[in-house]
Design an enzyme around this catalytic site. Structure first.
Site, mmCIF file in Angstrom:
data_model
loop_
_atom_site.group_PDB
_atom_site.id
_atom_site.type_symbol
_atom_site.label_atom_id
_atom_site.label_comp_id
_atom_site.label_asym_id
_atom_site.label_seq_id
_atom_site.Cartn_x
_atom_site.Cartn_y
_atom_site.Cartn_z
ATOM 1 C CB CYS A 203 4.276 7.987 -4.942
ATOM 2 S SG CYS A 203 5.855 7.964 -4.064
ATOM 3 C CB ALA A 204 1.936 10.991 -9.673
ATOM 4 C CB ALA A 205 0.595 5.958 -11.088
ATOM 5 C CB CYS B 269 -5.055 3.929 1.462
ATOM 6 S SG CYS B 269 -4.048 2.874 0.409
ATOM 7 C CG ASN C 44 -8.461 9.173 -9.177
ATOM 8 O OD1 ASN C 44 -8.744 9.464 -10.327
ATOM 9 N ND2 ASN C 44 -8.832 8.047 -8.617
ATOM 10 C CE LYS C 45 -4.309 10.394 -2.498
ATOM 11 N NZ LYS C 45 -4.496 9.084 -3.162
ATOM 12 C CG ASP D 219 -1.086 8.629 -1.432
ATOM 13 O OD1 ASP D 219 -1.570 8.720 -0.309
ATOM 14 O OD2 ASP D 219 -1.418 7.740 -2.239
ATOM 15 C CG ASP E 262 4.098 5.792 -10.158
ATOM 16 O OD1 ASP E 262 3.406 6.106 -9.174
ATOM 17 O OD2 ASP E 262 4.343 4.613 -10.467
ATOM 18 C CG ASP F 43 13.200 5.861 -6.845
ATOM 19 O OD1 ASP F 43 12.367 6.431 -6.104
ATOM 20 O OD2 ASP F 43 14.009 5.019 -6.428
#
Length: 463
Positions: free
Chosen positions: A231-233, A356, A236-237, A302, A255, A282
């Site tokens: 789940c990339a967008a 988060c 930053n990671k 993430d 994403d 997905d």
């Protein structure tokens, strides 16, 4: 998430800067407008009481409640209009004396002398506003030594490597430190705004919270690896993974949000990432048996979460309650499906799951259920033994998970679990598994070196 958008980017706990409202919708400085709206929201209950007592909306039928609240904040709690506010200034001036009197009466009634004391406890600036500005050096373009030299030439005072959280708390003015754990992470005072800095604009710096840097660091894929960022967008990671890989290997980034993916593509281009393949797809629909992913041994997951640990959310929505039980159940259901799906990739050796969020339902509970479903194939890896904030003791081994918070680690709220394979899959060759896997337990040690791709001595670097 993880963008660094926080106190230094127009949202701060003190009085918002003066903003010319001519009218409000055409404010020239977007950051100042954002700050004004955040502060108005923080004082919302106070402003409602003053406006109601003064009868402002009854007297001015055409004045909308939300606009009235912003204008009254600027008049009573901000810097005043000072030549701005256009056609709204005469209207507010007609009620100025009454509004000020009602504010004074409210203070007397509550027995306080400062505007700040009118706020509910949960709305007052707390530890969230004291989280430092963390800045990751993008090693695809430069190195820490050269960035430090560049800031020193700009008049900043470099204080060396921090030895404790107290060193970070004591940062003021134009001083900065090197993080005690991450060798490419610089630390500035909380209010430092670097969004217009030439090194940031050129992709040499990534404004990223320290806790957000840990997932890629703990995944620790060696150069040449194949990695999935599920789940990339906003990316930053992903850029951190590419830096660890030194652009050698492949990152498959997924994403579903097309706009976020487009922004991510821009970020990756600016930061010099060339080993990443973006897909508007997905992750749950990605087949583990697809030949493209047969060499994937590392996955960073993430997923979408409640965001209850985000510092920016605490500053923008002070006093905001916990997410509803229904929303938590829906999020946790998706997170568990995504984690269980990731664990089915045949060559997977190591996975980092992070959120988060501060909620047990999205963190320890998701990891516990996924481990139970994996039937002993995966286990929690013990990482960063010196990290002070561990997972909640809800199941055996949960202490191997990491938590972060403004109170305990001077970062945003975060949760991280590192899962490693407990058995060698038959699909992985003997050559691939003969070397022991490296588990980072501290900042990677590297020789000090001067980079060729460095910031220019007297001018900002160019992309």
């Amino acid at each position: 998430r993880g963008s660094g958008f926080g106190p230094g980017r127009g949202c701060w706990p003190g009085p918002a800067p003066r903003l010319s409202l001519c009218p409000l919708g055409r404010a020239q400085n977007v950051k100042q407008l954002y700050a004004l709206v955040c502060e108005t929201q923080r004082y919302s209950a106070v402003l409602d009481a003053v406006i109601a007592s003064a009868g402002l909306l009854r007297a001015e039928k055409k004045l909308r409640p939300h606009l009235a609240k912003v204008l009254v904040y600027e008049l009573l709690l901000g810097r005043g209009f000072r030549g701005g506010a256009g056609r709204w200034k005469p209207l507010l001036n007609r009620h100025q004396a009454r509004l000020k009197a009602e504010l004074a009466r409210l203070k007397v009634h509550r027995g306080v002398s400062r505007n700040e004391d009118l706020l509910e406890v949960g709305c007052r600036p707390g530890l969230a506003s004291q989280v430092p500005r963390f800045v990751r050096v993008n090693t695809l373009k430069t190195c820490s030594d050269n960035v430090i030299d560049y800031f020193k030439r700009q008049g900043f005072s470099y204080q060396g490597r921090a030895s404790s959280l107290e060193d970070l708390r004591a940062l003021k003015g134009k001083c900065f430190l090197l993080d005690p754990l991450l060798s490419e992470l610089l630390v500035f005072p909380a209010q430092t705004d670097l969004h217009d800095h030439p090194l940031y604009l050129a992709g040499h710096l990534i404004l990223q919270d320290k806790a957000s840097c840990l997932p890629a660091l703990l995944l620790d894929p060696p150069p040449g690896s194949h990695v999935i960022d599920a789940c990339a967008a906003p990316g930053n990671k992903t850029s951190h993974l590419a830096a660890l890989l030194k652009n050698q290997g492949k990152i498959f980034a997924f994403d579903l949000d097309a706009k976020r993916l487009a922004s991510m593509a821009t970020l990756l281009a600016r930061t010099g990432v060339s080993c990443c393949q973006l897909a508007e797809e997905d992750f749950l629909a990605v087949s583990p048996s697809d030949q493209r992913y047969r060499q994937v041994q590392y996955i960073l997951l993430d997923p979408s979460c409640s965001g209850s640990g985000m510092v920016t959310r605490q500053l923008e929505e002070p006093g905001a309650g916990a997410p509803s039980k229904e929303r938590l159940q829906a999020l946790a259901g998706f997170q568990q499906r995504a984690l269980c799906h990731a664990l089915t990739f045949p060559s997977l050796q190591r996975l980092v799951y992070s959120t988060c969020s501060l909620c047990q339902e999205e963190n320890e509970d998701v990891v516990r259920d996924a481990l139970q479903q994996s039937a002993g194939t995966f286990r929690l890896a013990p990482v960063l033994p010196s990290w002070p904030h561990r997972g909640l003791s809800t199941f055996p081994g949960a202490e191997h998970c990491l938590r972060a918070s403004p109170e305990t680690t001077l970062t945003g709220g975060f949760f991280i679990a590192v899962l490693e394979r407990a058995e060698v899959p038959s699909s992985v060759s003997q050559a691939e598994t003969s070397a022991p896997e490296h588990i980072p337990s501290a900042a990677p040690k590297r020789k000090k070196r001067r980079c060729k791709a460095a910031a220019a001595p007297s001018a900002p670097p160019r992309t």
